[in-house]
Design an enzyme around this catalytic site. Structure first.
Site, PDB file in Angstrom:
ATOM      1  CB  THR A   1      -3.581  50.491  11.109  1.00 20.87           C
ATOM      2  OG1 THR A   1      -2.887  50.925  12.272  1.00 20.87           O
ATOM      3  CG2 THR A   1      -5.070  50.525  11.352  1.00 20.87           C
TER       4      THR A   1
ATOM      5  CG  ASP B   1      -6.709  47.069  17.322  1.00 26.36           C
ATOM      6  OD1 ASP B   1      -5.630  47.334  16.755  1.00 26.36           O
ATOM      7  OD2 ASP B   1      -7.739  47.743  17.162  1.00 26.36           O
TER       8      ASP B   1
ATOM      9  CE1 TYR C   1     -13.856  45.528  -7.815  1.00 28.46           C
ATOM     10  CE2 TYR C   1     -14.244  46.808  -9.817  1.00 28.46           C
ATOM     11  CZ  TYR C   1     -14.500  46.564  -8.476  1.00 28.46           C
ATOM     12  OH  TYR C   1     -15.384  47.347  -7.802  1.00 28.46           O
TER      13      TYR C   1
ATOM     14  CD  GLU D   1     -15.468  41.695  -6.393  1.00 33.81           C
ATOM     15  OE1 GLU D   1     -15.836  41.096  -7.417  1.00 33.81           O
ATOM     16  OE2 GLU D   1     -16.180  42.508  -5.796  1.00 33.81           O
TER      17      GLU D   1
ATOM     18  NE  ARG E   1      -4.483  57.268   6.263  1.00 36.50           N
ATOM     19  CZ  ARG E   1      -4.318  57.485   7.572  1.00 36.50           C
ATOM     20  NH1 ARG E   1      -5.148  56.943   8.440  1.00 36.50           N
ATOM     21  NH2 ARG E   1      -3.343  58.246   8.002  1.00 36.50           N
TER      22      ARG E   1
ATOM     23  CE  LYS F   1      -3.458  53.987  14.536  1.00 41.53           C
ATOM     24  NZ  LYS F   1      -4.372  53.027  13.882  1.00 41.53           N
TER      25      LYS F   1
HETATM   26  N1  DSN Z   1      -7.353  57.098  15.050  1.00 39.86           N
HETATM   27  C1  DSN Z   1      -6.400  56.163  15.592  1.00 39.86           C
HETATM   28  C2  DSN Z   1      -5.551  56.775  16.625  1.00 39.86           C
HETATM   29  O1  DSN Z   1      -5.265  57.950  16.483  1.00 39.86           O
HETATM   30  O2  DSN Z   1      -5.126  56.116  17.543  1.00 39.86           O
HETATM   31  C3  DSN Z   1      -7.039  54.944  16.093  1.00 39.86           C
HETATM   32  O3  DSN Z   1      -7.900  54.451  15.128  1.00 39.86           O
END
Ligand code: DSN
Length: 413
Positions: free
Chosen positions: A222, A196, A50, A52, A231, A225
């Site tokens: 994110t 984003d 933990y 925080e 993730r 990707k």
């Molecule tokens: N689920 C993602 C995508 O496939 O683009 C976006 O959050």
């Protein structure tokens, strides 16, 4: 004791998933394969801790190593993207976006973003997401003729609605977003700019795609990707927002940070600096172009007629088949894609008239332009022979042959 001994059921399912990942041609634009090193960090004992708060200011004892991990992740993120400030705690892109909204605007304020059905994202103001419930969304879309964003039109909508925040970013727009032009529009109406960049983060890190960081008040991403990490989410911002963004993430939205994921993010940022990663991102773009050309040559229609990034959006309208049928037919031959709405789609989201493809995951495995040309040909064959088991079997064998030649990072490599 090992997972196989403690819980053979879950161990077996994970093994099946490993096999599925190795045996399919993965064209899901938002997926990738993280390295063994990333998986190792993510599966580490840091999950027990933990922590925080933030490095040097935690609410728990014993955070010496948690601090070291987070400091390193922050340093690497800032360096990789040339950002003044970073927060690596968001568990997802959605919480990263939520923290950005909380920092930049007040509840009830107007936001201007790309409509979901034109290529936007749920967290950019969809009525079924927090973003559409807590804020007042107005939308821009794409031009019906070109399939591309008409920036003058976006400016007109901005002037008419005077949003407090302009949101930029897309899940399926296959073209480069003009971040500088979006900044001009935001400035014209005195709005803040949130980008984003979840999909493009790896391309941006490798500097093979323009970066929004110099233009955006806050950029979110994110890490799983094109960036190929674990993730999770990431926030980059100007130093002026540092205190507010930190407060928005913790205690605003989250409790204890996932230190194991933060360690894995740090590893991914380190990997993203390496020449192999940069070469792979460059190859991802080349592969997308070859895939697009092959599909076009096979008579397949693409939204905007091609791609500038790792994504392609097939418009299935002339074929008469739905995205759902195409996704399932390609799934039968171990080519994994997702059905996706096309702009102005007449079909509901559960059916759609399109499928979205992306080349990040396959390029990570080492697939090159020769394979992309072949995959385009196989997709055309399947889509023009829906339900034809003989064709499916031939395609399956070709897919198997390609899969056998390319190891899957994190699994077979
Ligand atoms: N689920 C993602 C995508 O496939 O683009 C976006 O959050």
């Amino acid at each position: 004791m090992s997972l196989t001994k403690v819980d053979p059921q879950i161990a077996g399912i994970i093994l099946d998933e490993e096999r599925r990942q190795c045996n399919s041609i993965n064209l899901i634009a938002s997926e990738n394969y993280s390295s063994k090193a990333v998986l190792e960090a993510q599966g580490s004992v840091l999950t027990n801790k933990y922590a925080e708060g933030y490095p040097g200011k935690r609410y728990y004892g014993g955070c010496k190593y948690a601090d070291q991990v987070e400091e390193l992740a922050l340093h690497r993120a800032k360096e990789l993207f040339g950002a003044e400030y970073a927060n690596v705690q968001p568990s997802s892109g959605s919480t990263a976006n939520m923290a950005a909204y909380m920092t930049l605007i007040d509840y009830g304020d107007t936001i201007l973003s790309m409509a979901l059905d034109q290529g936007g994202h749920l967290t950019h103001g969809s009525p079924i997401s927090f973003s559409g419930k807590l804020y007042r969304p107005v939308f821009y879309g794409i031009d019906r003729e070109t399939g591309q964003i008409d920036y003058d039109e976006v400016e007109k909508i901005a002037i008419k609605n005077m949003p407090k925040l302009l949101v930029v970013g897309s899940s399926s727009y296959p073209r480069i977003l003009d971040y500088q032009r979006f900044r001009q529009i935001a400035d014209r109406v005195n709005a803040r700019l949130l980008v984003d960049m979840a999909h493009e983060a790896g391309l941006i890190a490798a500097r093979v795609h323009p970066s929004p960081v110099p233009y955006a008040d806050i950029a979110t991403a994110t890490t799983h990707k094109s960036l190929r990490g674990p993730r999770g989410g990431l926030i980059l911002c100007r130093a002026t927002y540092s205190a507010s963004i930190n407060r928005s993430v913790f205690p605003g939205l989250q409790g204890g940070p996932q230190m194991h994921a933060i360690a894995a993010k740090a590893v991914a940022f380190h990997e993203a600096k390496q020449p192999q990663f940069i070469a792979c991102q460059r190859a991802t773009l080349e592969n997308a172009k070859v895939l697009a050309d092959g599909l076009l040559a096979g008579g397949i229609q693409l939204v905007t007629g091609g791609t500038d990034n790792h994504r392609l959006l097939i418009d299935l309208t002339p074929t008469g088949i739905t995205g759902k049928i195409a996704e399932s037919a390609l799934g039968e031959v171990n080519i994994t894609v997702n059905k996706n709405a096309i702009p102005f789609d007449s079909r509901p989201p559960g059916l759609t008239s399109g499928i979205r493809l992306g080349t990040s995951a396959l390029t990570t495995r080492g697939f090159g332009t020769e394979e992309m040309a072949k995959i385009a040909h196989l997709i055309v064959r399947v889509l023009s022979h829906i339900g034809d088991e003989k064709v499916y079997q031939e395609v399956r064998l070709e897919v198997e042959e390609m899969n056998s030649r390319f190891p899957t990072p994190g699994i077979t490599q």
